[in-house]
Design a protein around this motif. Structure first.
Motif, PDB file in Angstrom:
ATOM      1  N   ILE A 156       0.834  -1.317  -0.448  1.00 55.72           N
ATOM      2  CA  ILE A 156       0.133  -0.191   0.283  1.00 55.72           C
ATOM      3  C   ILE A 156       1.118   1.038   0.021  1.00 55.72           C
ATOM      4  O   ILE A 156       0.413   2.413  -0.629  1.00 55.72           O
ATOM      5  CB  ILE A 156      -1.076   0.528   1.409  1.00 55.72           C
ATOM      6  N   ARG A 157       1.694   1.179   0.384  1.00 57.38           N
ATOM      7  CA  ARG A 157       2.859   2.665   0.717  1.00 57.38           C
ATOM      8  C   ARG A 157       3.576   2.779  -0.467  1.00 57.38           C
ATOM      9  O   ARG A 157       3.546   3.551  -0.869  1.00 57.38           O
ATOM     10  CB  ARG A 157       4.237   2.221   1.606  1.00 57.38           C
ATOM     11  N   ARG A 158       4.329   1.212  -1.329  1.00 53.83           N
ATOM     12  CA  ARG A 158       4.207   1.400  -2.289  1.00 53.83           C
ATOM     13  C   ARG A 158       3.017   2.020  -3.776  1.00 53.83           C
ATOM     14  O   ARG A 158       3.626   2.843  -4.264  1.00 53.83           O
ATOM     15  CB  ARG A 158       4.972   0.016  -2.831  1.00 53.83           C
ATOM     16  N   ALA A 159       1.698   1.745  -3.842  1.00 55.64           N
ATOM     17  CA  ALA A 159       0.788   1.826  -4.624  1.00 55.64           C
ATOM     18  C   ALA A 159       0.493   3.875  -3.831  1.00 55.64           C
ATOM     19  O   ALA A 159       0.207   4.134  -5.283  1.00 55.64           O
ATOM     20  CB  ALA A 159      -0.148   1.036  -4.068  1.00 55.64           C
ATOM     21  N   ALA A 160       0.979   3.492  -3.594  1.00 56.99           N
ATOM     22  CA  ALA A 160       0.716   5.454  -2.856  1.00 56.99           C
ATOM     23  C   ALA A 160       1.552   6.001  -3.688  1.00 56.99           C
ATOM     24  O   ALA A 160       1.882   7.561  -4.369  1.00 56.99           O
ATOM     25  CB  ALA A 160       1.061   5.811  -1.326  1.00 56.99           C
ATOM     26  N   GLU A 161       2.816   5.963  -3.385  1.00 55.67           N
ATOM     27  CA  GLU A 161       3.983   6.510  -4.237  1.00 55.67           C
ATOM     28  C   GLU A 161       4.193   6.655  -5.673  1.00 55.67           C
ATOM     29  O   GLU A 161       4.322   7.500  -6.148  1.00 55.67           O
ATOM     30  CB  GLU A 161       5.383   5.727  -4.171  1.00 55.67           C
ATOM     31  N   LEU A 162       2.885   5.358  -6.229  1.00 55.11           N
ATOM     32  CA  LEU A 162       2.915   5.221  -7.267  1.00 55.11           C
ATOM     33  C   LEU A 162       1.431   6.453  -7.849  1.00 55.11           C
ATOM     34  O   LEU A 162       1.143   6.466  -9.185  1.00 55.11           O
ATOM     35  CB  LEU A 162       3.021   4.001  -8.189  1.00 55.11           C
ATOM     36  N   GLY A 163       0.799   6.815  -6.730  1.00 52.36           N
ATOM     37  CA  GLY A 163      -0.196   7.730  -7.616  1.00 52.36           C
ATOM     38  C   GLY A 163      -1.583   6.311  -7.436  1.00 52.36           C
ATOM     39  O   GLY A 163      -2.490   7.076  -8.081  1.00 52.36           O
ATOM     40  N   ILE A 164      -1.525   5.398  -6.444  1.00 48.84           N
ATOM     41  CA  ILE A 164      -2.444   4.139  -7.532  1.00 48.84           C
ATOM     42  C   ILE A 164      -3.275   4.628  -5.739  1.00 48.84           C
ATOM     43  O   ILE A 164      -3.061   4.438  -4.969  1.00 48.84           O
ATOM     44  CB  ILE A 164      -2.298   2.446  -6.773  1.00 48.84           C
ATOM     45  N   ARG A 165      -4.725   4.818  -5.748  1.00 50.65           N
ATOM     46  CA  ARG A 165      -5.646   5.151  -4.942  1.00 50.65           C
ATOM     47  C   ARG A 165      -6.063   3.682  -4.297  1.00 50.65           C
ATOM     48  O   ARG A 165      -6.128   2.534  -5.187  1.00 50.65           O
ATOM     49  CB  ARG A 165      -6.752   5.910  -4.900  1.00 50.65           C
ATOM     50  N   VAL A 166      -6.309   3.284  -2.865  1.00 55.08           N
ATOM     51  CA  VAL A 166      -6.687   2.555  -2.441  1.00 55.08           C
ATOM     52  C   VAL A 166      -7.745   3.309  -1.387  1.00 55.08           C
ATOM     53  O   VAL A 166      -7.817   4.093  -0.906  1.00 55.08           O
ATOM     54  CB  VAL A 166      -5.857   2.177  -0.848  1.00 55.08           C
ATOM     55  N   PRO A 167      -8.735   2.978  -1.746  1.00 55.96           N
ATOM     56  CA  PRO A 167      -9.576   0.937  -2.522  1.00 55.96           C
ATOM     57  C   PRO A 167      -9.733   1.779  -3.769  1.00 55.96           C
ATOM     58  O   PRO A 167     -10.844   0.843  -4.452  1.00 55.96           O
ATOM     59  CB  PRO A 167     -10.497   0.700  -0.818  1.00 55.96           C
ATOM     60  N   GLU A 168      -9.860   3.337  -4.053  1.00 53.86           N
ATOM     61  CA  GLU A 168     -10.345   3.620  -5.143  1.00 53.86           C
ATOM     62  C   GLU A 168     -10.036   2.545  -6.708  1.00 53.86           C
ATOM     63  O   GLU A 168     -10.924   1.826  -7.779  1.00 53.86           O
ATOM     64  CB  GLU A 168     -10.233   4.400  -5.823  1.00 53.86           C
ATOM     65  N   ASP A 169      -8.478   2.826  -6.971  1.00 50.79           N
ATOM     66  CA  ASP A 169      -7.978   1.485  -8.260  1.00 50.79           C
ATOM     67  C   ASP A 169      -7.386   0.231  -6.982  1.00 50.79           C
ATOM     68  O   ASP A 169      -7.099  -0.845  -8.372  1.00 50.79           O
ATOM     69  CB  ASP A 169      -6.899   2.750  -8.075  1.00 50.79           C
ATOM     70  N   LEU A 170      -7.479  -0.130  -6.468  1.00 55.00           N
ATOM     71  CA  LEU A 170      -6.589  -0.795  -5.635  1.00 55.00           C
ATOM     72  C   LEU A 170      -7.272  -1.105  -4.654  1.00 55.00           C
ATOM     73  O   LEU A 170      -6.854  -0.980  -3.761  1.00 55.00           O
ATOM     74  CB  LEU A 170      -4.924  -0.746  -5.434  1.00 55.00           C
ATOM     75  N   LYS A 171      -7.671  -2.305  -4.399  1.00 53.52           N
ATOM     76  CA  LYS A 171      -8.411  -3.158  -2.727  1.00 53.52           C
ATOM     77  C   LYS A 171      -7.113  -4.133  -2.312  1.00 53.52           C
ATOM     78  O   LYS A 171      -6.396  -4.892  -2.723  1.00 53.52           O
ATOM     79  CB  LYS A 171      -9.482  -3.926  -3.584  1.00 53.52           C
ATOM     80  N   ALA A 172      -7.925  -4.094  -0.620  1.00 55.50           N
ATOM     81  CA  ALA A 172      -6.166  -5.580  -0.358  1.00 55.50           C
ATOM     82  C   ALA A 172      -6.432  -5.641   1.106  1.00 55.50           C
ATOM     83  O   ALA A 172      -8.116  -4.988   1.623  1.00 55.50           O
ATOM     84  CB  ALA A 172      -5.045  -4.293   0.295  1.00 55.50           C
ATOM     85  N   VAL A 173      -6.781  -7.000   1.226  1.00 56.31           N
ATOM     86  CA  VAL A 173      -6.193  -7.727   2.533  1.00 56.31           C
ATOM     87  C   VAL A 173      -5.387  -8.625   2.839  1.00 56.31           C
ATOM     88  O   VAL A 173      -4.800  -9.179   2.669  1.00 56.31           O
ATOM     89  CB  VAL A 173      -7.778  -9.154   1.856  1.00 56.31           C
ATOM     90  N   ALA A 174      -4.895  -8.367   4.281  1.00 58.85           N
ATOM     91  CA  ALA A 174      -4.188  -8.319   4.672  1.00 58.85           C
ATOM     92  C   ALA A 174      -4.755  -9.717   6.150  1.00 58.85           C
ATOM     93  O   ALA A 174      -5.793 -10.015   5.757  1.00 58.85           O
ATOM     94  CB  ALA A 174      -4.014  -7.353   5.737  1.00 58.85           C
ATOM     95  N   TYR A 175      -3.723 -10.382   5.947  1.00 59.64           N
ATOM     96  CA  TYR A 175      -3.221 -11.280   7.046  1.00 59.64           C
ATOM     97  C   TYR A 175      -2.511 -11.800   7.854  1.00 59.64           C
ATOM     98  O   TYR A 175      -1.218 -11.412   7.998  1.00 59.64           O
ATOM     99  CB  TYR A 175      -3.574 -12.967   5.755  1.00 59.64           C
ATOM    100  N   ASP A 176      -2.564 -12.203   9.423  1.00 51.84           N
ATOM    101  CA  ASP A 176      -2.515 -12.014   9.606  1.00 51.84           C
ATOM    102  C   ASP A 176      -2.923 -11.258  11.302  1.00 51.84           C
ATOM    103  O   ASP A 176      -4.234 -12.011  12.825  1.00 51.84           O
ATOM    104  CB  ASP A 176      -1.251 -11.362  10.632  1.00 51.84           C
ATOM    105  N   GLY A 177      -3.226 -10.141  10.971  1.00 49.04           N
ATOM    106  CA  GLY A 177      -4.047  -9.376  12.557  1.00 49.04           C
ATOM    107  C   GLY A 177      -3.898  -9.118  13.517  1.00 49.04           C
ATOM    108  O   GLY A 177      -4.132  -8.927  14.262  1.00 49.04           O
ATOM    109  N   THR A 178      -2.309  -8.807  13.131  1.00 48.04           N
ATOM    110  CA  THR A 178      -1.048  -8.028  14.840  1.00 48.04           C
ATOM    111  C   THR A 178      -1.780  -6.668  14.768  1.00 48.04           C
ATOM    112  O   THR A 178      -2.655  -6.022  14.287  1.00 48.04           O
ATOM    113  CB  THR A 178       0.322  -8.441  14.081  1.00 48.04           C
ATOM    114  N   GLY A 179      -1.226  -5.961  15.807  1.00 46.77           N
ATOM    115  CA  GLY A 179      -1.149  -4.780  16.032  1.00 46.77           C
ATOM    116  C   GLY A 179      -0.619  -4.236  15.434  1.00 46.77           C
ATOM    117  O   GLY A 179      -1.227  -3.041  15.313  1.00 46.77           O
ATOM    118  N   VAL A 180      -0.374  -4.236  14.785  1.00 48.82           N
ATOM    119  CA  VAL A 180       0.502  -3.112  13.848  1.00 48.82           C
ATOM    120  C   VAL A 180      -0.333  -2.527  13.195  1.00 48.82           C
ATOM    121  O   VAL A 180       0.080  -1.757  12.533  1.00 48.82           O
ATOM    122  CB  VAL A 180       1.664  -3.576  13.177  1.00 48.82           C
ATOM    123  N   THR A 181      -1.086  -3.461  12.517  1.00 48.26           N
ATOM    124  CA  THR A 181      -2.629  -2.937  11.180  1.00 48.26           C
ATOM    125  C   THR A 181      -3.125  -1.740  11.623  1.00 48.26           C
ATOM    126  O   THR A 181      -4.161  -1.029  11.418  1.00 48.26           O
ATOM    127  CB  THR A 181      -3.145  -4.271  11.187  1.00 48.26           C
TER     128      THR A 181
END
Length: 325
Positions: A249-274
């Motif tokens: 997601i950080r890299r997408a922001a650098e490239l001007g790719i919008r989340v969630p408009e252009d790119l959807k994302a699902v993470a796995y683990d659910g640790t506190g850093v999220t």
């Protein structure tokens, strides 16, 4: 200084009964246990832990073997396991393998030399044949080590299904998932297989980005996402562990790719850093605390010589909906 015999005399029981109360082994009537505990308090008795451990041929230490303590999942797992082991008066030795088989082998040999009472294994670098000759307790976290060695894991197949369905519901038609290195017997691969199968069954595209190694360092995760969007310019969804998705997601922001408009994302683990991420991640959450407690429970059963009825234990995952889908 009071001795165990003094406690037994004050409580009008045998020394063996006092020992059972102290070690939590064997049946003791509640009334008798209360008498023993009252005598211990009145005499201010402190058991000699070293002597007790020598008598019972144990060290009072459980080793937890993980790839890297700095990874949020393993850090949280170790924290929960240490709290649980403390309830049984066990100390913990935490060992990093850095995904190197020779470190993992050294720790297994440590078990064989009776330097620890048992090992909870969460590392993935050593051939499972090395574990078959172990004569002392082993509990595996998310790793299948063969018959007789209990394995505790999340329901990864359900996790893969939840991730695939939420991305499809969000309109994704061409997704990329980050997969671990192949060749290791771990239940976590079930999520990747299920995720891919569901997309293919619906006639949608699913590309797999296979990690070159089972590294858990932040630097590695940072590097692998650098060229992802150039290599897969048309993807509209991504799926991977917390740290990988956060980096993507950080890299997408650098490239001007919008989340969630252009790119959807699902993470796995659910640790506190999220919880530090914006926008809030949609995440498949593993029950890390429950995984740790189940591993410790099985370890305590094994150290007491009890048989394990069920050697493959899967704990449920949940989907935590965020702003990235």
């Amino acid at each position: 200084m009071s001795t165990i015999q003094d406690v037994a005399k004050r409580a009008s029981v045998g020394a063996a009964t006092v020992s059972r109360v102290l070690n939590g082994n064997g049946y003791v009537k509640e009334e008798t246990r209360e008498k023993v505990m009252r005598a211990i308090e009145e005499l201010d008795y402190t058991p000699n832990e070293m002597a007790r451990n020598l008598f019972f041929k144990r060290t009072g230490i459980v080793a937890i073997i993980i790839p890297q303590i700095s990874h949020p999942f393993f850090a949280e797992f170790v924290d929960e396991a240490m709290l649980e082991l403390a309830k049984y008066n066990y100390k913990v030795m935490v060992c990093n393998t850095w995904d190197e088989s020779h470190y993992e082998l050294q720790y297994l040999e440590m078990l064989q030399r009776s330097m620890v009472d048992g090992i909870i294994f969460g590392a993935h670098s050593l051939d499972i044949r090395e574990y078959q000759n172990a004569k002392r307790p082993i509990v595996a976290l998310d790793r299948e080590l063969g018959a007789g060695i209990p394995c505790v894991s999340a329901d990864h197949q359900e996790g893969g299904r939840l991730a695939a369905e939420v991305l499809m519901e969000a309109g994704c038609k061409k997704v990329l998932q980050f997969c671990g290195k192949k060749g290791v017997s771990t239940p976590s691969f079930q999520r990747h297989a299920c995720f891919e199968r569901i997309f293919q069954e619906h006639g949608l595209e699913c590309h797999n980005f296979t990690l070159s190694r089972n590294s858990f360092s932040y630097g590695y995760f940072h590097r692998i996402v650098e060229g992802v969007f150039e290599q897969y310019p048309d993807i509209d969804g991504i799926f991977g562990t917390d740290i990988i998705v956060m980096n993507a997601i950080r890299r997408a922001a650098e490239l001007g790719i919008r989340v969630p408009e252009d790119l959807k994302a699902v993470a796995y683990d659910g640790t506190g850093v999220t919880g530090l991420m914006h926008p809030d991640l949609t995440t498949v959450v593993q029950p890390i605390g429950e995984l740790a407690r189940e591993c410790v429970h099985l370890m305590m059963e094994l150290t007491q010589g009890n048989a394990i009825a069920q050697t493959s234990i899967k704990l449920p995952v949940i989907l935590r909906k965020g702003m990235t889908t």
